[in-house]
Motif scaffolding. Sequence first.
Motif, PDB file in Angstrom:
ATOM      1  N   MET A 139       0.835  -1.173   0.000  1.00 38.42           N
ATOM      2  CA  MET A 139       0.000   0.000   0.000  1.00 38.42           C
ATOM      3  C   MET A 139       0.887   1.246   0.000  1.00 38.42           C
ATOM      4  O   MET A 139       1.924   1.279   0.651  1.00 38.42           O
ATOM      5  N   TYR A 140       0.454   2.260  -0.715  1.00 33.75           N
ATOM      6  CA  TYR A 140       1.166   3.527  -0.780  1.00 33.75           C
ATOM      7  C   TYR A 140       0.302   4.640  -0.197  1.00 33.75           C
ATOM      8  O   TYR A 140      -0.923   4.603  -0.285  1.00 33.75           O
ATOM      9  N   THR A 141       0.964   5.626   0.382  1.00 32.74           N
ATOM     10  CA  THR A 141       0.301   6.796   0.932  1.00 32.74           C
ATOM     11  C   THR A 141       0.836   8.025   0.206  1.00 32.74           C
ATOM     12  O   THR A 141       2.048   8.144   0.003  1.00 32.74           O
ATOM     13  N   ILE A 142      -0.056   8.921  -0.178  1.00 32.46           N
ATOM     14  CA  ILE A 142       0.368  10.168  -0.820  1.00 32.46           C
ATOM     15  C   ILE A 142       0.733  11.156   0.278  1.00 32.46           C
ATOM     16  O   ILE A 142      -0.078  11.450   1.157  1.00 32.46           O
ATOM     17  N   MET A 143       1.970  11.658   0.213  1.00 35.00           N
ATOM     18  CA  MET A 143       2.487  12.574   1.232  1.00 35.00           C
ATOM     19  C   MET A 143       3.051  13.824   0.564  1.00 35.00           C
ATOM     20  O   MET A 143       3.459  13.789  -0.597  1.00 35.00           O
ATOM     21  N   LEU A 144       3.097  14.907   1.330  1.00 34.98           N
ATOM     22  CA  LEU A 144       3.745  16.125   0.858  1.00 34.98           C
ATOM     23  C   LEU A 144       5.216  15.827   0.599  1.00 34.98           C
ATOM     24  O   LEU A 144       5.913  15.298   1.466  1.00 34.98           O
ATOM     25  N   LYS A 145       5.685  16.147  -0.601  1.00 38.77           N
ATOM     26  CA  LYS A 145       7.087  15.940  -0.963  1.00 38.77           C
ATOM     27  C   LYS A 145       7.876  17.233  -0.808  1.00 38.77           C
ATOM     28  O   LYS A 145       8.982  17.245  -0.278  1.00 38.77           O
ATOM     29  N   ALA A 146       7.292  18.352  -1.291  1.00 38.86           N
ATOM     30  CA  ALA A 146       8.007  19.625  -1.284  1.00 38.86           C
ATOM     31  C   ALA A 146       7.013  20.774  -1.231  1.00 38.86           C
ATOM     32  O   ALA A 146       5.882  20.653  -1.705  1.00 38.86           O
ATOM     33  N   LYS A 147       7.478  21.898  -0.656  1.00 39.31           N
ATOM     34  CA  LYS A 147       6.617  23.079  -0.584  1.00 39.31           C
ATOM     35  C   LYS A 147       7.458  24.342  -0.687  1.00 39.31           C
ATOM     36  O   LYS A 147       8.486  24.471  -0.028  1.00 39.31           O
ATOM     37  N   LEU A 148       6.999  25.266  -1.537  1.00 40.82           N
ATOM     38  CA  LEU A 148       7.507  26.636  -1.567  1.00 40.82           C
ATOM     39  C   LEU A 148       6.421  27.469  -0.901  1.00 40.82           C
ATOM     40  O   LEU A 148       5.325  27.627  -1.446  1.00 40.82           O
ATOM     41  N   HIS A 149       6.709  27.976   0.287  1.00 42.17           N
ATOM     42  CA  HIS A 149       5.693  28.623   1.116  1.00 42.17           C
ATOM     43  C   HIS A 149       5.745  30.141   0.976  1.00 42.17           C
ATOM     44  O   HIS A 149       6.781  30.753   1.194  1.00 42.17           O
ATOM     45  N   MET A 150       4.611  30.726   0.616  1.00 43.89           N
ATOM     46  CA  MET A 150       4.411  32.171   0.489  1.00 43.89           C
ATOM     47  C   MET A 150       5.282  32.800  -0.596  1.00 43.89           C
ATOM     48  O   MET A 150       5.848  33.884  -0.429  1.00 43.89           O
ATOM     49  N   ALA A 151       5.332  32.128  -1.747  1.00 42.03           N
ATOM     50  CA  ALA A 151       5.978  32.721  -2.919  1.00 42.03           C
ATOM     51  C   ALA A 151       5.085  33.842  -3.447  1.00 42.03           C
ATOM     52  O   ALA A 151       3.864  33.788  -3.305  1.00 42.03           O
ATOM     53  N   ARG A 152       5.680  34.838  -4.053  1.00 47.21           N
ATOM     54  CA  ARG A 152       4.927  35.921  -4.701  1.00 47.21           C
ATOM     55  C   ARG A 152       4.932  35.691  -6.202  1.00 47.21           C
ATOM     56  O   ARG A 152       5.986  35.448  -6.796  1.00 47.21           O
ATOM     57  N   VAL A 153       3.765  35.774  -6.807  1.00 45.05           N
ATOM     58  CA  VAL A 153       3.665  35.659  -8.259  1.00 45.05           C
ATOM     59  C   VAL A 153       4.320  36.895  -8.875  1.00 45.05           C
ATOM     60  O   VAL A 153       3.949  38.026  -8.553  1.00 45.05           O
ATOM     61  N   THR A 154       5.307  36.674  -9.739  1.00 48.72           N
ATOM     62  CA  THR A 154       6.007  37.786 -10.385  1.00 48.72           C
ATOM     63  C   THR A 154       5.488  38.051 -11.794  1.00 48.72           C
ATOM     64  O   THR A 154       5.641  39.154 -12.305  1.00 48.72           O
ATOM     65  N   HIS A 155       4.903  37.026 -12.424  1.00 47.13           N
ATOM     66  CA  HIS A 155       4.367  37.152 -13.778  1.00 47.13           C
ATOM     67  C   HIS A 155       3.118  36.275 -13.892  1.00 47.13           C
ATOM     68  O   HIS A 155       3.044  35.218 -13.265  1.00 47.13           O
ATOM     69  N   ALA A 156       2.174  36.705 -14.714  1.00 48.73           N
ATOM     70  CA  ALA A 156       1.011  35.900 -15.089  1.00 48.73           C
ATOM     71  C   ALA A 156       0.858  36.088 -16.596  1.00 48.73           C
ATOM     72  O   ALA A 156       0.456  37.155 -17.054  1.00 48.73           O
ATOM     73  N   VAL A 157       1.231  35.060 -17.366  1.00 47.32           N
ATOM     74  CA  VAL A 157       1.344  35.185 -18.819  1.00 47.32           C
ATOM     75  C   VAL A 157       0.336  34.254 -19.486  1.00 47.32           C
ATOM     76  O   VAL A 157       0.562  33.050 -19.597  1.00 47.32           O
ATOM     77  N   LEU A 158      -0.778  34.828 -19.921  1.00 49.37           N
ATOM     78  CA  LEU A 158      -1.849  34.040 -20.521  1.00 49.37           C
ATOM     79  C   LEU A 158      -1.401  33.356 -21.811  1.00 49.37           C
ATOM     80  O   LEU A 158      -1.694  32.188 -22.038  1.00 49.37           O
ATOM     81  N   ASP A 159      -0.680  34.060 -22.666  1.00 43.87           N
ATOM     82  CA  ASP A 159      -0.298  33.527 -23.977  1.00 43.87           C
ATOM     83  C   ASP A 159       1.056  32.832 -23.941  1.00 43.87           C
ATOM     84  O   ASP A 159       1.930  33.081 -24.770  1.00 43.87           O
ATOM     85  N   TYR A 160       1.240  31.959 -22.971  1.00 39.59           N
ATOM     86  CA  TYR A 160       2.455  31.160 -22.875  1.00 39.59           C
ATOM     87  C   TYR A 160       2.027  29.706 -22.888  1.00 39.59           C
ATOM     88  O   TYR A 160       0.882  29.388 -22.588  1.00 39.59           O
ATOM     89  N   GLU A 161       2.935  28.820 -23.172  1.00 39.92           N
ATOM     90  CA  GLU A 161       2.599  27.409 -23.331  1.00 39.92           C
ATOM     91  C   GLU A 161       2.359  26.716 -21.987  1.00 39.92           C
ATOM     92  O   GLU A 161       2.954  25.688 -21.689  1.00 39.92           O
ATOM     93  N   GLY A 162       1.524  27.276 -21.175  1.00 36.68           N
ATOM     94  CA  GLY A 162       1.085  26.631 -19.945  1.00 36.68           C
ATOM     95  C   GLY A 162       2.135  26.498 -18.867  1.00 36.68           C
ATOM     96  O   GLY A 162       3.268  26.918 -19.024  1.00 36.68           O
ATOM     97  N   SER A 163       1.737  25.976 -17.745  1.00 36.35           N
ATOM     98  CA  SER A 163       2.593  25.610 -16.628  1.00 36.35           C
ATOM     99  C   SER A 163       2.926  26.754 -15.689  1.00 36.35           C
ATOM    100  O   SER A 163       2.363  27.834 -15.752  1.00 36.35           O
ATOM    101  N   CYS A 164       3.889  26.506 -14.815  1.00 33.97           N
ATOM    102  CA  CYS A 164       4.368  27.501 -13.860  1.00 33.97           C
ATOM    103  C   CYS A 164       5.887  27.501 -13.904  1.00 33.97           C
ATOM    104  O   CYS A 164       6.521  26.494 -13.580  1.00 33.97           O
ATOM    105  N   ALA A 165       6.460  28.625 -14.317  1.00 35.54           N
ATOM    106  CA  ALA A 165       7.917  28.760 -14.333  1.00 35.54           C
ATOM    107  C   ALA A 165       8.378  29.183 -12.943  1.00 35.54           C
ATOM    108  O   ALA A 165       7.846  30.130 -12.364  1.00 35.54           O
ATOM    109  N   ILE A 166       9.360  28.460 -12.421  1.00 35.63           N
ATOM    110  CA  ILE A 166       9.881  28.707 -11.075  1.00 35.63           C
ATOM    111  C   ILE A 166      11.397  28.833 -11.171  1.00 35.63           C
ATOM    112  O   ILE A 166      12.054  28.022 -11.838  1.00 35.63           O
ATOM    113  N   ASP A 167      11.942  29.841 -10.505  1.00 41.12           N
ATOM    114  CA  ASP A 167      13.389  30.032 -10.423  1.00 41.12           C
ATOM    115  C   ASP A 167      14.065  28.673 -10.205  1.00 41.12           C
ATOM    116  O   ASP A 167      13.706  27.925  -9.288  1.00 41.12           O
TER     117      ASP A 167
END
Length: 126
Positions: free
Chosen positions: A1-29
């Motif tokens: 049996m497997y359990t889904i657990m938190l692996k990683a967290k970036l806590h209280m990041a600020r969104v620097t860009h919101a680009v509608l016409d980009y090929e999806g996803s979230c770019a992170i430093d």
Amino acid sequence: MYTIMLKAKLHMARVTHAVLDYEGSCAIDGELLDLAGIRENEQIQIYDVENGNRFTTYAIRGEAGSRLISINGAAAHQAQVGDRVIICSYAHYAEHELATHQPALVYLQDGNQISHTSHAIPVQFA
């Protein structure tokens, strides 16, 4: 049996860009990705603290050292520049891995600078 657990967290990041016409996803430093152990193309959950939106996308590598958090494509409708977000990834762990599992927690401050890291979320008191 497997359990889904938190692996990683970036806590209280600020969104620097919101680009509608980009090929999806979230770019992170790239430095933040590496510190948190989030891989390129890994599924991530994003929780917007400002508006309560919660959505799923995947991580792409942003310029290292830029402190970029860019919500792209259709997801750009879910968050605005300046919003505080929590970015999490989860993984399946076997029963024998649970006792030693420790998530990678990266806490951010103004400008998406690293405040501190941890492997445990503090106990919440009433």
